[in-house]
Design a protein around this motif. Structure first.
Motif, PDB file in Angstrom:
ATOM      1  N   LEU A  19       0.824  -1.210   0.000  1.00  0.00           N
ATOM      2  CA  LEU A  19       0.000   0.000   0.000  1.00  0.00           C
ATOM      3  C   LEU A  19       0.858   1.261   0.000  1.00  0.00           C
ATOM      4  O   LEU A  19       0.547   2.230  -0.710  1.00  0.00           O
ATOM      5  CB  LEU A  19      -0.948  -0.013   1.196  1.00  0.00           C
ATOM      6  CG  LEU A  19      -2.036  -1.081   1.156  1.00  0.00           C
ATOM      7  CD1 LEU A  19      -2.845  -1.052   2.445  1.00  0.00           C
ATOM      8  CD2 LEU A  19      -2.935  -0.897  -0.046  1.00  0.00           C
ATOM      9  N   VAL A  20       1.933   1.247   0.765  1.00  0.00           N
ATOM     10  CA  VAL A  20       2.831   2.402   0.793  1.00  0.00           C
ATOM     11  C   VAL A  20       3.468   2.610  -0.576  1.00  0.00           C
ATOM     12  O   VAL A  20       3.566   3.742  -1.074  1.00  0.00           O
ATOM     13  CB  VAL A  20       3.905   2.223   1.889  1.00  0.00           C
ATOM     14  CG1 VAL A  20       5.019   3.242   1.746  1.00  0.00           C
ATOM     15  CG2 VAL A  20       3.278   2.322   3.266  1.00  0.00           C
ATOM     16  N   TRP A  22       2.217   1.689  -3.495  1.00  0.00           N
ATOM     17  CA  TRP A  22       1.184   2.188  -4.406  1.00  0.00           C
ATOM     18  C   TRP A  22       0.915   3.672  -4.181  1.00  0.00           C
ATOM     19  O   TRP A  22       0.709   4.433  -5.127  1.00  0.00           O
ATOM     20  CB  TRP A  22      -0.106   1.394  -4.256  1.00  0.00           C
ATOM     21  CG  TRP A  22      -0.113   0.152  -5.072  1.00  0.00           C
ATOM     22  CD1 TRP A  22      -0.010  -1.120  -4.623  1.00  0.00           C
ATOM     23  CD2 TRP A  22      -0.192   0.062  -6.499  1.00  0.00           C
ATOM     24  NE1 TRP A  22      -0.019  -1.997  -5.675  1.00  0.00           N
ATOM     25  CE2 TRP A  22      -0.134  -1.304  -6.844  1.00  0.00           C
ATOM     26  CE3 TRP A  22      -0.307   0.998  -7.522  1.00  0.00           C
ATOM     27  CZ2 TRP A  22      -0.185  -1.745  -8.161  1.00  0.00           C
ATOM     28  CZ3 TRP A  22      -0.353   0.551  -8.829  1.00  0.00           C
ATOM     29  CH2 TRP A  22      -0.300  -0.796  -9.130  1.00  0.00           C
ATOM     30  N   VAL A  23       0.936   4.102  -2.924  1.00  0.00           N
ATOM     31  CA  VAL A  23       0.740   5.529  -2.640  1.00  0.00           C
ATOM     32  C   VAL A  23       1.892   6.339  -3.216  1.00  0.00           C
ATOM     33  O   VAL A  23       1.682   7.393  -3.832  1.00  0.00           O
ATOM     34  CB  VAL A  23       0.588   5.756  -1.120  1.00  0.00           C
ATOM     35  CG1 VAL A  23       0.693   7.228  -0.764  1.00  0.00           C
ATOM     36  CG2 VAL A  23      -0.734   5.192  -0.642  1.00  0.00           C
ATOM     37  N   TRP A  24       3.131   5.859  -3.041  1.00  0.00           N
ATOM     38  CA  TRP A  24       4.278   6.569  -3.610  1.00  0.00           C
ATOM     39  C   TRP A  24       4.221   6.613  -5.135  1.00  0.00           C
ATOM     40  O   TRP A  24       4.565   7.618  -5.742  1.00  0.00           O
ATOM     41  CB  TRP A  24       5.592   5.946  -3.142  1.00  0.00           C
ATOM     42  CG  TRP A  24       6.040   6.513  -1.840  1.00  0.00           C
ATOM     43  CD1 TRP A  24       6.064   5.887  -0.639  1.00  0.00           C
ATOM     44  CD2 TRP A  24       6.508   7.845  -1.611  1.00  0.00           C
ATOM     45  NE1 TRP A  24       6.511   6.749   0.322  1.00  0.00           N
ATOM     46  CE2 TRP A  24       6.795   7.946  -0.244  1.00  0.00           C
ATOM     47  CE3 TRP A  24       6.703   8.950  -2.423  1.00  0.00           C
ATOM     48  CZ2 TRP A  24       7.283   9.126   0.320  1.00  0.00           C
ATOM     49  CZ3 TRP A  24       7.185  10.126  -1.860  1.00  0.00           C
ATOM     50  CH2 TRP A  24       7.469  10.208  -0.512  1.00  0.00           C
ATOM     51  N   PHE A  26       1.516   6.647  -6.896  1.00  0.00           N
ATOM     52  CA  PHE A  26       0.488   7.637  -7.200  1.00  0.00           C
ATOM     53  C   PHE A  26       1.033   9.056  -7.034  1.00  0.00           C
ATOM     54  O   PHE A  26       0.796   9.921  -7.879  1.00  0.00           O
ATOM     55  CB  PHE A  26      -0.721   7.426  -6.283  1.00  0.00           C
ATOM     56  CG  PHE A  26      -1.808   8.433  -6.491  1.00  0.00           C
ATOM     57  CD1 PHE A  26      -2.655   8.340  -7.578  1.00  0.00           C
ATOM     58  CD2 PHE A  26      -1.972   9.487  -5.612  1.00  0.00           C
ATOM     59  CE1 PHE A  26      -3.651   9.277  -7.783  1.00  0.00           C
ATOM     60  CE2 PHE A  26      -2.957  10.426  -5.810  1.00  0.00           C
ATOM     61  CZ  PHE A  26      -3.802  10.329  -6.896  1.00  0.00           C
ATOM     62  N   VAL A  27       1.783   9.309  -5.966  1.00  0.00           N
ATOM     63  CA  VAL A  27       2.349  10.640  -5.717  1.00  0.00           C
ATOM     64  C   VAL A  27       3.341  11.010  -6.825  1.00  0.00           C
ATOM     65  O   VAL A  27       3.322  12.141  -7.338  1.00  0.00           O
ATOM     66  CB  VAL A  27       3.020  10.689  -4.323  1.00  0.00           C
ATOM     67  CG1 VAL A  27       3.866  11.937  -4.154  1.00  0.00           C
ATOM     68  CG2 VAL A  27       1.975  10.600  -3.230  1.00  0.00           C
TER      69      VAL A  27
END
Length: 111
Positions: A19-20, A22-24, A26-27
Motif C-alpha cells: 500500500l505504501v 502504491w501511494v508513492w 500515485f504521488v
C-alpha cells in the motif's frame, strides 16, 4: 508414521508495504502530471519527467519484482545492462557535438 510436510510458499510481505508503494507511485505520477499542468518547459521539464519515471521504475523493480530481497548477483544481472546502456547513451550525447562539428566542417569545406 507420516512425516511432517513443510511447504515453502515463498516470502510474504505485509500488505502495508504494498500500500505504501502504491501511494508513492500515485504521488510520483501526480508530480509528473503537475509538471505538464504548470507548463514547465525546456530541460527542466524533461529532467523532472525522467526523474519521476526512473523513481517509479525503481520502486516497481525493487518491491513488486522483489529485487530488494534478492541476491546481489541477480540484482546486478538485471540492473547493470540498463545502466550500461545509459552510459553508452551518455557517451553518444557527449560525442554528438564533435560529430556534428566534423560533418559541418567537411561539408562546408567540400562545397
Amino acid at each position: 508414521m507420516s512425516q511432517p510436510t513443510t511447504q515453502n510458499e515463498g516470502q510474504h510481505h505485509p500488505i502495508r508495504l504494498y500500500l505504501v508503494v502504491w501511494v508513492w507511485l500515485f504521488v510520483l505520477s501526480a508530480c509528473s502530471y503537475l509538471v505538464d499542468f504548470f507548463h514547465v518547459a525546456g530541460y527542466l521539464r524533461w529532467s523532472l519527467i525522467l526523474i519521476f519515471m526512473a523513481l517509479k521504475a525503481g520502486l516497481i523493480v525493487a518491491v513488486f519484482m522483489h529485487m530488494a530481497w534478492e541476491r546481489l548477483a541477480l540484482t546486478y544481472a538485471i540492473l547493470v545492462p540498463p545502466l550500461a546502456l545509459l552510459v553508452f547513451v551518455g557517451i553518444m550525447v557527449f560525442e554528438s557535438e564533435y560529430t556534428l562539428f566534423t560533418r559541418v566542417a567537411y561539408f562546408v569545406a567540400g562545397s
